[in-house]
Design an enzyme around this catalytic site. Structure first.
Site, PDB file in Angstrom:
ATOM      1  N   LYS A 292      12.215  -8.046   2.641  1.00 26.27           N
ATOM      2  CA  LYS A 292      11.365  -8.712   1.657  1.00 26.27           C
ATOM      3  C   LYS A 292      10.323  -7.685   1.271  1.00 26.27           C
ATOM      4  O   LYS A 292       9.445  -7.329   2.039  1.00 26.27           O
ATOM      5  CB  LYS A 292      10.689  -9.969   2.208  1.00 26.27           C
ATOM      6  CG  LYS A 292      10.041 -10.730   1.047  1.00 26.27           C
ATOM      7  CD  LYS A 292       8.794 -11.492   1.411  1.00 26.27           C
ATOM      8  CE  LYS A 292       7.576 -10.685   1.661  1.00 26.27           C
ATOM      9  NZ  LYS A 292       6.986  -9.990   0.500  1.00 26.27           N
TER      10      LYS A 292
ATOM     11  N   ASN B  11       0.820  -1.232   0.000  1.00 27.62           N
ATOM     12  CA  ASN B  11       0.000   0.000   0.000  1.00 27.62           C
ATOM     13  C   ASN B  11       0.844   1.268   0.000  1.00 27.62           C
ATOM     14  O   ASN B  11       0.488   2.266  -0.627  1.00 27.62           O
ATOM     15  CB  ASN B  11      -1.015  -0.011   1.152  1.00 27.62           C
ATOM     16  CG  ASN B  11      -0.384  -0.118   2.518  1.00 27.62           C
ATOM     17  OD1 ASN B  11       0.756  -0.563   2.657  1.00 27.62           O
ATOM     18  ND2 ASN B  11      -1.111   0.288   3.533  1.00 27.62           N
TER      19      ASN B  11
ATOM     20  N   GLU C  63     -11.264  -5.485   8.808  1.00 24.32           N
ATOM     21  CA  GLU C  63     -10.721  -4.271   8.202  1.00 24.32           C
ATOM     22  C   GLU C  63     -11.085  -4.234   6.715  1.00 24.32           C
ATOM     23  O   GLU C  63     -10.732  -5.153   5.978  1.00 24.32           O
ATOM     24  CB  GLU C  63      -9.195  -4.294   8.346  1.00 24.32           C
ATOM     25  CG  GLU C  63      -8.513  -3.089   7.736  1.00 24.32           C
ATOM     26  CD  GLU C  63      -7.003  -3.109   7.962  1.00 24.32           C
ATOM     27  OE1 GLU C  63      -6.414  -4.206   8.010  1.00 24.32           O
ATOM     28  OE2 GLU C  63      -6.429  -2.020   8.084  1.00 24.32           O
TER      29      GLU C  63
ATOM     30  N   GLU D 241       6.937   2.684  15.214  1.00 29.05           N
ATOM     31  CA  GLU D 241       7.820   3.164  14.162  1.00 29.05           C
ATOM     32  C   GLU D 241       7.630   4.668  14.132  1.00 29.05           C
ATOM     33  O   GLU D 241       6.551   5.165  14.412  1.00 29.05           O
ATOM     34  CB  GLU D 241       7.423   2.564  12.821  1.00 29.05           C
ATOM     35  CG  GLU D 241       7.550   1.061  12.820  1.00 29.05           C
ATOM     36  CD  GLU D 241       7.477   0.473  11.429  1.00 29.05           C
ATOM     37  OE1 GLU D 241       6.556   0.813  10.686  1.00 29.05           O
ATOM     38  OE2 GLU D 241       8.369  -0.330  11.107  1.00 29.05           O
TER      39      GLU D 241
ATOM     40  N   PRO E  34       7.411  -5.710  -1.328  1.00 32.12           N
ATOM     41  CA  PRO E  34       6.088  -6.106  -1.832  1.00 32.12           C
ATOM     42  C   PRO E  34       6.172  -6.567  -3.299  1.00 32.12           C
ATOM     43  O   PRO E  34       6.602  -5.812  -4.169  1.00 32.12           O
ATOM     44  CB  PRO E  34       5.273  -4.814  -1.708  1.00 32.12           C
ATOM     45  CG  PRO E  34       6.290  -3.707  -1.738  1.00 32.12           C
ATOM     46  CD  PRO E  34       7.585  -4.250  -1.251  1.00 32.12           C
TER      47      PRO E  34
ATOM     48  N   GLU F 241       3.284  -4.053  12.901  1.00 30.96           N
ATOM     49  CA  GLU F 241       2.386  -2.962  12.516  1.00 30.96           C
ATOM     50  C   GLU F 241       1.247  -3.593  11.724  1.00 30.96           C
ATOM     51  O   GLU F 241       1.404  -3.916  10.552  1.00 30.96           O
ATOM     52  CB  GLU F 241       3.124  -1.946  11.638  1.00 30.96           C
ATOM     53  CG  GLU F 241       4.233  -1.208  12.341  1.00 30.96           C
ATOM     54  CD  GLU F 241       3.738  -0.204  13.347  1.00 30.96           C
ATOM     55  OE1 GLU F 241       2.510   0.021  13.447  1.00 30.96           O
ATOM     56  OE2 GLU F 241       4.583   0.359  14.062  1.00 30.96           O
TER      57      GLU F 241
ATOM     58  N   CYS G 163      -3.803   1.607   6.667  1.00 30.79           N
ATOM     59  CA  CYS G 163      -4.174   0.952   7.927  1.00 30.79           C
ATOM     60  C   CYS G 163      -4.794   1.921   8.928  1.00 30.79           C
ATOM     61  O   CYS G 163      -5.566   1.509   9.782  1.00 30.79           O
ATOM     62  CB  CYS G 163      -2.984   0.216   8.528  1.00 30.79           C
ATOM     63  SG  CYS G 163      -1.523   1.236   8.676  1.00 30.79           S
TER      64      CYS G 163
HETATM   65  P1  NAD Z   1      -2.189 -10.798   2.964  1.00 30.60           P
HETATM   66  O1  NAD Z   1      -2.723 -10.819   4.341  1.00 30.60           O
HETATM   67  O2  NAD Z   1      -1.864 -12.092   2.314  1.00 30.60           O
HETATM   68  O3  NAD Z   1      -0.827  -9.957   2.902  1.00 30.60           O
HETATM   69  C1  NAD Z   1      -0.607  -8.766   3.616  1.00 30.60           C
HETATM   70  C2  NAD Z   1       0.882  -8.493   3.551  1.00 30.60           C
HETATM   71  O4  NAD Z   1       1.576  -9.519   4.249  1.00 30.60           O
HETATM   72  C3  NAD Z   1       1.463  -8.541   2.140  1.00 30.60           C
HETATM   73  O5  NAD Z   1       2.467  -7.557   2.058  1.00 30.60           O
HETATM   74  C4  NAD Z   1       2.064  -9.934   2.010  1.00 30.60           C
HETATM   75  O6  NAD Z   1       3.166  -9.977   1.143  1.00 30.60           O
HETATM   76  C5  NAD Z   1       2.510 -10.194   3.411  1.00 30.60           C
HETATM   77  N1  NAD Z   1       2.469 -11.602   3.767  1.00 30.60           N
HETATM   78  C6  NAD Z   1       1.439 -12.456   3.627  1.00 30.60           C
HETATM   79  N2  NAD Z   1       1.752 -13.672   4.119  1.00 30.60           N
HETATM   80  C7  NAD Z   1       3.021 -13.572   4.581  1.00 30.60           C
HETATM   81  C8  NAD Z   1       3.914 -14.473   5.219  1.00 30.60           C
HETATM   82  N3  NAD Z   1       3.555 -15.744   5.517  1.00 30.60           N
HETATM   83  N4  NAD Z   1       5.146 -14.036   5.548  1.00 30.60           N
HETATM   84  C9  NAD Z   1       5.529 -12.763   5.290  1.00 30.60           C
HETATM   85  N5  NAD Z   1       4.727 -11.858   4.709  1.00 30.60           N
HETATM   86  C10 NAD Z   1       3.492 -12.255   4.361  1.00 30.60           C
HETATM   87  O7  NAD Z   1      -3.229 -10.091   2.062  1.00 30.60           O
HETATM   88  P2  NAD Z   1      -3.230  -8.920   1.007  1.00 30.60           P
HETATM   89  O8  NAD Z   1      -4.321  -9.257   0.058  1.00 30.60           O
HETATM   90  O9  NAD Z   1      -1.907  -8.602   0.417  1.00 30.60           O
HETATM   91  O10 NAD Z   1      -3.699  -7.713   1.895  1.00 30.60           O
HETATM   92  C11 NAD Z   1      -4.937  -7.857   2.531  1.00 30.60           C
HETATM   93  C12 NAD Z   1      -4.944  -7.357   3.904  1.00 30.60           C
HETATM   94  O11 NAD Z   1      -3.693  -7.060   4.432  1.00 30.60           O
HETATM   95  C13 NAD Z   1      -5.709  -6.071   3.962  1.00 30.60           C
HETATM   96  O12 NAD Z   1      -7.051  -6.334   4.120  1.00 30.60           O
HETATM   97  C14 NAD Z   1      -5.136  -5.381   5.136  1.00 30.60           C
HETATM   98  O13 NAD Z   1      -5.869  -5.759   6.276  1.00 30.60           O
HETATM   99  C15 NAD Z   1      -3.765  -5.926   5.270  1.00 30.60           C
HETATM  100  N6  NAD Z   1      -2.704  -4.979   4.903  1.00 30.60           N
HETATM  101  C16 NAD Z   1      -2.323  -4.113   5.856  1.00 30.60           C
HETATM  102  C17 NAD Z   1      -1.348  -3.191   5.570  1.00 30.60           C
HETATM  103  C18 NAD Z   1      -0.915  -2.194   6.613  1.00 30.60           C
HETATM  104  O14 NAD Z   1      -0.414  -1.152   6.270  1.00 30.60           O
HETATM  105  N7  NAD Z   1      -1.059  -2.509   7.911  1.00 30.60           N
HETATM  106  C19 NAD Z   1      -0.796  -3.145   4.304  1.00 30.60           C
HETATM  107  C20 NAD Z   1      -1.209  -4.073   3.343  1.00 30.60           C
HETATM  108  C21 NAD Z   1      -2.165  -4.998   3.662  1.00 30.60           C
END
Ligand code: NAD
Length: 476
Positions: free
Chosen positions: A174, A151, A380, A457, A176, A249, A283
């Site tokens: 690692k 994001n 969320e 952070e 995005p 976070e 977030c």
């Molecule tokens: P997701 O939950 O699969 O991934 C979220 C993030 O975590 C991604 O960057 C992904 O690469 C990372 N990730 C996922 N599984 C991981 C693992 N086993 N080890 C390390 N990293 C891992 O889903 P998504 O579709 O990418 O995002 C959906 C949800 O994630 C959103 O609904 C939101 O709640 C959350 N999100 C939060 C933030 C934030 O700023 N807090 C940012 C991006 C996504």
């Protein structure tokens, strides 16, 4: 302008050892714009070896010298900010103005930590015996593995890397996979500034494979993750099993409280801006709009006008004020949340569907009368959904605001000082901003409580997670 994205391991930009790549897609057009190198175990082993060596060099360098290299990194990033902002918009979707702001903020963060790293003071503790010196020293924790999301591909990474480097740690990021190029350009700025080999490295791949390999590895001493609560809990458990320090976070579901005595125009400007920035994929975005009864209708009307005036489009196009969602998963998620809420009795006040037939565009959406069992009132949304409900008393609003397990950000508007003070004391969140948007500044702490994670952070607090304390007692 958009180029294929490589790994950065051992001082070299290179493809993965297997040669495998994945496609990178522009969310505004759904076109493939480049290829991303995918790391495998052999690549990670190399990165770990170089990180250990890089850490040995970097920790010995004085905080003064490290600061100089970080300030040079900030200068380089500023020089390149326009071209990186365009890359960021192309791969992530946000309007160019938002990408430019992200770049400006990133350079600020690097400079802040360049200075803050010089102030990682220890203490001299008065001893019980003459001739004894009791020293509490701050030392870098070691090699850090960071995991950052799509994001804010630059902001999320820069806060972690800069604080870690300022503290004297080496960092394996690692990044995005869906928005890798702007993140890679950030890393390039540190490298081009002359940060020694192995101190900042960049990998991409299958997130779970990489985290499950890096977190238990003995070279890694700390992890820092930004992403969803569900993934955060999984990684925190893994870190705990291996006694690794962790900063988490995670997600949020921010309440925005608007009281009868609020300046409604200011509230609408700040809260609609906060809701639809980055198409709601933030977030700390306000999500639950709790509006006191007397001003519920006028506030809703003004807010709706703002939402409907947004111009959806390609983030690079002139006049666009809201871009597409970053990936197709978010579109499906929005459709699911809306269908579920409306199916259970919510009123779709505006928006509610995909816009156009190309690109991941979703309309700015407002739902009212959302029933308590609607999924979106618990999960969320991470998209352009605003949920409106009226409240009667201060206590009613606080009960709803604190109802969820999330506790990241909260917003409030009131002209009463006593209400503002009571809010600061009653809201269960890591951050609250009252009568303006004052969150996520370089010099202030950022972080959540409850299921939104732990650790800060930003600000002086942001350096702490990368330091450990060593006590030295010395007699002459
Ligand atoms: P997701 O939950 O699969 O991934 C979220 C993030 O975590 C991604 O960057 C992904 O690469 C990372 N990730 C996922 N599984 C991981 C693992 N086993 N080890 C390390 N990293 C891992 O889903 P998504 O579709 O990418 O995002 C959906 C949800 O994630 C959103 O609904 C939101 O709640 C959350 N999100 C939060 C933030 C934030 O700023 N807090 C940012 C991006 C996504």
């Amino acid at each position: 302008m958009y180029q294929d994205v490589l790994l950065h391991i051992g001082g070299k930009w290179r493809v993965s050892s297997s040669g495998r790549t994945i496609d990178i897609v522009n969310p505004a057009t759904e076109e493939v714009i480049g290829k991303l190198a995918h790391a495998f175990t052999g690549d990670l082993d190399e990165a770990l070896e170089h990180a250990a060596k890089g850490f040995a060099v970097w920790r010995k360098m004085s905080a003064y010298e490290r600061s100089k290299l970080l300030r040079k990194t900030a200068d380089i990033l500023r020089e390149r900010s326009e071209s990186i902002a365009r890359i960021l918009t192309t791969e992530q979707g946000k309007p160019l103005a938002e990408a430019r702001a992200e770049m400006a903020g990133a350079a600020d963060v690097i400079e802040w930590y360049a200075e803050e790293g010089r102030r990682a003071y220890g203490r001299v503790i008065p001893a019980r015996t003459p001739g004894v010196y009791q020293l509490s020293l701050r030392e870098p924790v070691g090699v850090v593995a960071g995991f950052t999301p799509w994001n804010f591909p630059v902001s999320q990474a820069v806060r972690k890397i800069s604080a870690a480097l300022a503290a004297g740690c080496a960092f394996i990021l690692k990044g995005p996979e869906e928005t890798p190029a702007s993140c890679a350009e950030l890393v390039r700025a540190y490298i081009d500034a002359g940060v020694p080999t192995g101190v900042v490295q960049l990998v991409f791949g299958v997130p779970s494979e990489i985290s499950e390999y890096l977190i238990p590895h003995p070279v890694v001493r700390k992890i820092s993750f930004t992403g969803s609560t569900v993934v955060g809990k999984h990684l925190a458990a893994l870190a705990g099993a291996h006694m690794k320090r962790a900063t988490m976070e995670l997600g949020g579901h921010a309440p925005a409280l608007v009281f009868n005595d609020a300046d409604l125009d200011a509230a609408v400007a700040v809260l609609a801006g906060g809701k639809y920035r980055n198409a709601g994929q933030v977030c700390i975005a306000p999500t639950r709009f709790l509006v006191q009864e007397d001003v519920y209708e006028p506030f809703l009307e003004k807010f709706t006008a703002r939402a409907q005036a947004l111009k959806l489009g390609d983030g690079l196009a002139e006049g666009t004020t809201m871009g597409p969602l970053a990936n197709s998963r978010r579109v499906a998620a929005m459709e699911g949340f809306v269908a579920d809420a409306v199916g259970k009795g919510a009123t779709l006040h505006t928006g509610g569907s995909r816009a156009g037939n190309k690109g991941y565009f979703f309309q700015p959406t407002i739902l009212t009368n959302v029933p308590a069992d609607a999924r979106v009132l618990h999960e969320e949304p991470f998209g352009p959904l605003a949920l409106f409900s009226p409240f009667k008393t201060f206590d009613d609003a606080i009960t709803e605001a604190n109802r969820l397990d999330y506790g990241l950000a909260a917003y409030a508007f009131t002209r009463s000082n006593s209400t503002a003070t009571a809010l600061g004391a009653s809201i269960e969140s890591g951050m609250i901003t009252i009568n303006h948007h004052g969150l996520a500044l370089t010099e202030t702490p950022f972080g959540g409580v409850k299921d939104s994670g732990y650790g800060s952070e930003g600000g002086a607090e942001g350096l702490e997670p990368y330091l450990v304390t060593k006590f030295v007692s010395q007699a002459s």
